[in-house]
Write a protein that holds these residues in place. Structure first.
Motif: not given
Length: 118
Positions: A11-14, A46-56, A102-109
């Motif tokens: 969540e800190e990364i996001a 606009a309000w942005i409601f973000c869900e953060i998901k991580f999978r190794s 993802d496990g390699s630190g890649g971010i998909c927004h």
């Protein structure tokens, strides 16, 4: 490392990612009777409601697949609770984003990942 600490880390990364894209972080881990909103942000009135998901790994599916219809309904109700408890009219724009790491630190927004669900 326990699940909460792992979640906090990603969540800190996001949050850092969103800040770098010009978002204003309003609240993290906003708890409601309907569930928690990982990150509540603002951008372009606009309000942005973000869900953060991580999978190794993707052994249990991708992070984006984890935001199923049930989770979407829960997030929608939490957003409605936020609006009601803070006096916002329904015409104030909002959207639901998912940030997958993802496990390699890649971010998909994914902006506007889903519509409001009842």
């Amino acid at each position: 490392m326990n699940k909460r600490r792992i979640g906090d880390k990603y969540e800190e990364i996001a949050a850092g990612y969103l800040l770098s894209k010009g978002y204003r972080i309003v609240k993290r881990n906003y708890r409601t009777p309907y569930g928690e909103i990982d990150i509540l942000a603002e951008k372009d009135v606009a309000w942005i409601f973000c869900e953060i998901k991580f999978r190794s790994t993707e052994n249990c599916g991708s992070p984006l697949e984890a935001v199923d219809r049930r989770k979407q309904r829960r997030l929608s109700r939490a957003a409605l609770y936020f609006y009601a408890s803070h006096g916002y009219a329904e015409d104030v724009p909002c959207r639901f984003d998912v940030i997958a790491i993802d496990g390699s630190g890649g971010i998909c927004h994914v902006e506007n990942a889903f519509e409001f669900q009842i």
